[in-house]
Design a protein around this motif. Structure first.
Motif, mmCIF file in Angstrom:
data_model
loop_
_atom_site.group_PDB
_atom_site.id
_atom_site.type_symbol
_atom_site.label_atom_id
_atom_site.label_comp_id
_atom_site.label_asym_id
_atom_site.label_seq_id
_atom_site.Cartn_x
_atom_site.Cartn_y
_atom_site.Cartn_z
ATOM 1 N N GLY A 271 0.788 -1.367 -0.062
ATOM 2 C CA GLY A 271 -0.061 -0.259 0.152
ATOM 3 C C GLY A 271 0.799 1.331 -0.088
ATOM 4 O O GLY A 271 0.464 2.189 -0.721
ATOM 5 N N ILE A 272 1.965 1.269 0.742
ATOM 6 C CA ILE A 272 2.784 2.310 0.827
ATOM 7 C C ILE A 272 3.540 2.584 -0.487
ATOM 8 O O ILE A 272 3.743 3.815 -1.114
ATOM 9 C CB ILE A 272 3.950 2.296 2.071
ATOM 10 C CG1 ILE A 272 3.268 2.231 3.130
ATOM 11 C CG2 ILE A 272 4.885 3.400 1.946
ATOM 12 C CD1 ILE A 272 4.081 1.757 4.612
ATOM 13 N N PHE A 273 4.038 1.328 -1.229
ATOM 14 C CA PHE A 273 4.795 1.630 -2.469
ATOM 15 C C PHE A 273 3.711 2.058 -3.353
ATOM 16 O O PHE A 273 4.258 2.958 -4.362
ATOM 17 C CB PHE A 273 5.129 0.104 -2.683
ATOM 18 C CG PHE A 273 5.916 -0.140 -3.911
ATOM 19 C CD1 PHE A 273 7.306 0.393 -4.206
ATOM 20 C CD2 PHE A 273 5.132 -0.317 -5.190
ATOM 21 C CE1 PHE A 273 7.856 0.294 -5.451
ATOM 22 C CE2 PHE A 273 5.804 -0.488 -6.365
ATOM 23 C CZ PHE A 273 7.041 -0.038 -6.652
ATOM 24 N N ARG B 273 4.598 5.273 -5.324
ATOM 25 C CA ARG B 273 4.915 5.222 -6.788
ATOM 26 C C ARG B 273 3.693 5.104 -7.518
ATOM 27 O O ARG B 273 3.725 4.386 -8.476
ATOM 28 C CB ARG B 273 5.795 4.189 -7.077
ATOM 29 C CG ARG B 273 7.034 4.186 -6.181
ATOM 30 C CD ARG B 273 7.955 5.149 -6.337
ATOM 31 N NE ARG B 273 9.450 5.219 -5.577
ATOM 32 C CZ ARG B 273 10.283 5.845 -5.746
ATOM 33 N NH1 ARG B 273 10.307 6.949 -6.679
ATOM 34 N NH2 ARG B 273 11.616 5.766 -5.040
ATOM 35 N N LYS B 274 2.675 5.990 -7.302
ATOM 36 C CA LYS B 274 1.235 5.688 -7.917
ATOM 37 C C LYS B 274 1.202 5.833 -9.531
ATOM 38 O O LYS B 274 0.383 5.055 -10.260
ATOM 39 C CB LYS B 274 0.246 6.535 -7.508
ATOM 40 C CG LYS B 274 0.711 8.103 -7.777
ATOM 41 C CD LYS B 274 -0.248 9.085 -7.246
ATOM 42 C CE LYS B 274 -0.082 10.787 -7.534
ATOM 43 N NZ LYS B 274 -1.039 11.521 -6.794
ATOM 44 N N ARG B 275 2.274 6.346 -9.917
ATOM 45 C CA ARG B 275 2.231 6.547 -11.584
ATOM 46 C C ARG B 275 3.425 5.483 -12.231
ATOM 47 O O ARG B 275 3.533 5.482 -13.465
ATOM 48 C CB ARG B 275 2.549 7.897 -11.992
ATOM 49 C CG ARG B 275 1.601 8.910 -11.650
ATOM 50 C CD ARG B 275 1.788 10.357 -12.343
ATOM 51 N NE ARG B 275 0.776 11.114 -11.965
ATOM 52 C CZ ARG B 275 0.579 11.943 -10.933
ATOM 53 N NH1 ARG B 275 1.473 11.871 -10.079
ATOM 54 N NH2 ARG B 275 -0.327 12.907 -10.678
ATOM 55 N N GLN C 223 1.199 0.111 -10.925
ATOM 56 C CA GLN C 223 -0.041 -0.221 -11.749
ATOM 57 C C GLN C 223 -0.008 -1.482 -11.909
ATOM 58 O O GLN C 223 -1.316 -2.261 -11.925
ATOM 59 C CB GLN C 223 0.103 0.427 -13.194
ATOM 60 C CG GLN C 223 0.208 1.813 -13.265
ATOM 61 C CD GLN C 223 -0.915 2.562 -12.344
ATOM 62 O OE1 GLN C 223 -2.081 2.086 -12.803
ATOM 63 N NE2 GLN C 223 -0.951 3.646 -11.887
ATOM 64 N N VAL C 224 1.036 -2.512 -12.202
ATOM 65 C CA VAL C 224 0.794 -3.952 -12.159
ATOM 66 C C VAL C 224 0.300 -4.580 -10.879
ATOM 67 O O VAL C 224 -0.585 -5.277 -10.812
ATOM 68 C CB VAL C 224 2.267 -4.510 -12.401
ATOM 69 C CG1 VAL C 224 2.173 -6.002 -12.404
ATOM 70 C CG2 VAL C 224 2.633 -4.086 -13.912
ATOM 71 N N ARG D 9 -3.311 2.364 0.668
ATOM 72 C CA ARG D 9 -2.772 3.393 -0.551
ATOM 73 C C ARG D 9 -3.856 4.348 -0.620
ATOM 74 O O ARG D 9 -3.413 5.511 -0.603
ATOM 75 C CB ARG D 9 -3.093 2.571 -1.604
ATOM 76 C CG ARG D 9 -2.709 3.290 -3.103
ATOM 77 C CD ARG D 9 -2.804 2.481 -4.249
ATOM 78 N NE ARG D 9 -2.571 3.218 -5.429
ATOM 79 C CZ ARG D 9 -3.439 3.757 -6.100
ATOM 80 N NH1 ARG D 9 -4.814 4.124 -5.592
ATOM 81 N NH2 ARG D 9 -3.171 4.629 -7.377
ATOM 82 N N THR D 10 -5.035 4.372 -0.291
ATOM 83 C CA THR D 10 -6.067 5.232 -0.459
ATOM 84 C C THR D 10 -5.946 6.296 0.735
ATOM 85 O O THR D 10 -5.922 7.590 0.484
ATOM 86 C CB THR D 10 -7.642 4.739 -0.290
ATOM 87 O OG1 THR D 10 -7.854 3.839 -1.248
ATOM 88 C CG2 THR D 10 -8.607 5.857 -0.374
#
Length: 328
Positions: A116-118, A122-124, A129-130, A209-210
């Motif tokens: 979740g932190i990662f 690195r959301k983009r 994304q994978v 993450r959210t």
């Protein structure tokens, strides 16, 4: 603080009383155990004698009070199928379920928070994304289907891991058995632990993450960056601390559900724990074992939630203000 603790404990006791009523009601509404315990040549005298022995001739309130009184002492009577004390059967099966739940919970907690932190930082990125795409698999697929797929890949096709059982176990003390001390026991634990913990891990990951993305948008995070703090300090010293506060409650619920949902995983992998015991008890209408299982699982679930509530109370300073001040 004391009033909050007393209120939460009272609510937990009330929940246990309701669950106890549901569990005890099975003695009256789920089949007749006398038919399973006596043979075809039974007489009416044999039936009445057995009903008196089991206490089934008493009024419903008396039986319920007796059940709750004995359950509080860890006495759930005799198994209708095996004729042994239910407490002994529970102690035999409890280590397997607790070890599976511990490893699954550790996987869900550590993996969910880390991923979740990662994915928030690195959301983009392509890797994030994978991971988010693959997390849909863990959320969407049923637990039993995940277990079957893992068995097909790693047991049938590759032959790396066993598909059922607990492997070789070693006894510690009078009743505890563990698979942590043998290679076959550790290998047998991998697939069930992944199957049981994958769903909770993906939920925790997406929640972390959210929440972290929301925290990273706040003014104090922007101020911390404006002060020249390193990105690592901003993410882990400031953002992460405030991210985990609202996550604690949901995480506690998910970890508690691991024990409750272990029944599906144990059935798929024939794991000799409480869940498989409960399924076998249903097949043979072994009501004392069924009732004991429901009571034990409810005690664990309520206990975990109570601990989480206390931890949340200790972490969030807003809850430590007296109710007279207008806040709980």
């Amino acid at each position: 603080m004391l009033a909050y603790v007393i209120r939460r404990v009272a609510q937990s006791v009330l929940v246990l009383l309701v669950v106890g009523l549901v569990a005890f009601s099975m003695f009256s509404f789920v089949g007749d155990p006398v038919d399973n315990m006596l043979g075809q040549e039974r007489t009416q005298a044999d039936i009445e004698r057995l009903r008196v022995t089991l206490g089934l001739d008493k009024p419903f309130p008396v039986q319920y009070w007796r059940f709750m009184e004995q359950a509080a002492q860890g006495n759930f009577g005799l198994s209708y199928r095996q004729g042994r004390p239910v407490s002994e059967i529970l102690l035999e099966r409890l280590p397997a379920t607790l070890e599976l739940a511990f490893v699954s919970g550790l996987l869900a907690l550590v993996g969910g928070i880390a991923l979740g932190i990662f994915t928030a930082i690195r959301k983009r990125g392509a890797a994030a994304q994978v991971i988010m795409t693959l997390s849909l698999v863990g959320v969407s697929l049923p637990t039993f289907l995940i277990g079957i797929l893992l068995i097909y890949v790693f047991s049938v096709e590759l032959g790396w891991l066993p598909s059922f059982g607990r492997g070789q176990v070693k006894r510690l003390g009078d009743w505890w058995t563990t698979g942590f001390l043998s290679q076959s026991g550790l290998k047998a634990l991998i697939l069930p632990a992944i199957t049981l913990g994958l769903y909770q891990m993906t939920l925790i990951m997406r929640l972390v993450r959210t929440e972290m993305l929301e925290v990273l948008r706040t003014e104090y995070i922007r101020f911390a960056r404006a002060r020249g703090l390193r990105e690592r300090a901003v993410n882990f010293r400031h953002a992460l601390k405030n991210t985990l506060v609202p996550v604690i409650t949901i995480t506690g619920l998910q970890l508690g559900s691991i024990i409750a949902f272990a029944i599906i995983t144990e059935t798929v992998f024939q794991w000799p724990g409480l869940g498989l015991m409960f399924i076998n008890a249903i097949q043979f209408v072994d009501i004392p074992v069924m009732a004991a299982y429901l009571m034990l699982i409810s005690v664990m679930f309520v206990g975990i939630n109570l601990i989480v509530d206390m931890l949340y109370f200790a972490i969030d300073p807003r809850l430590r203000v007296d109710r007279s001040g207008g806040r709980a």
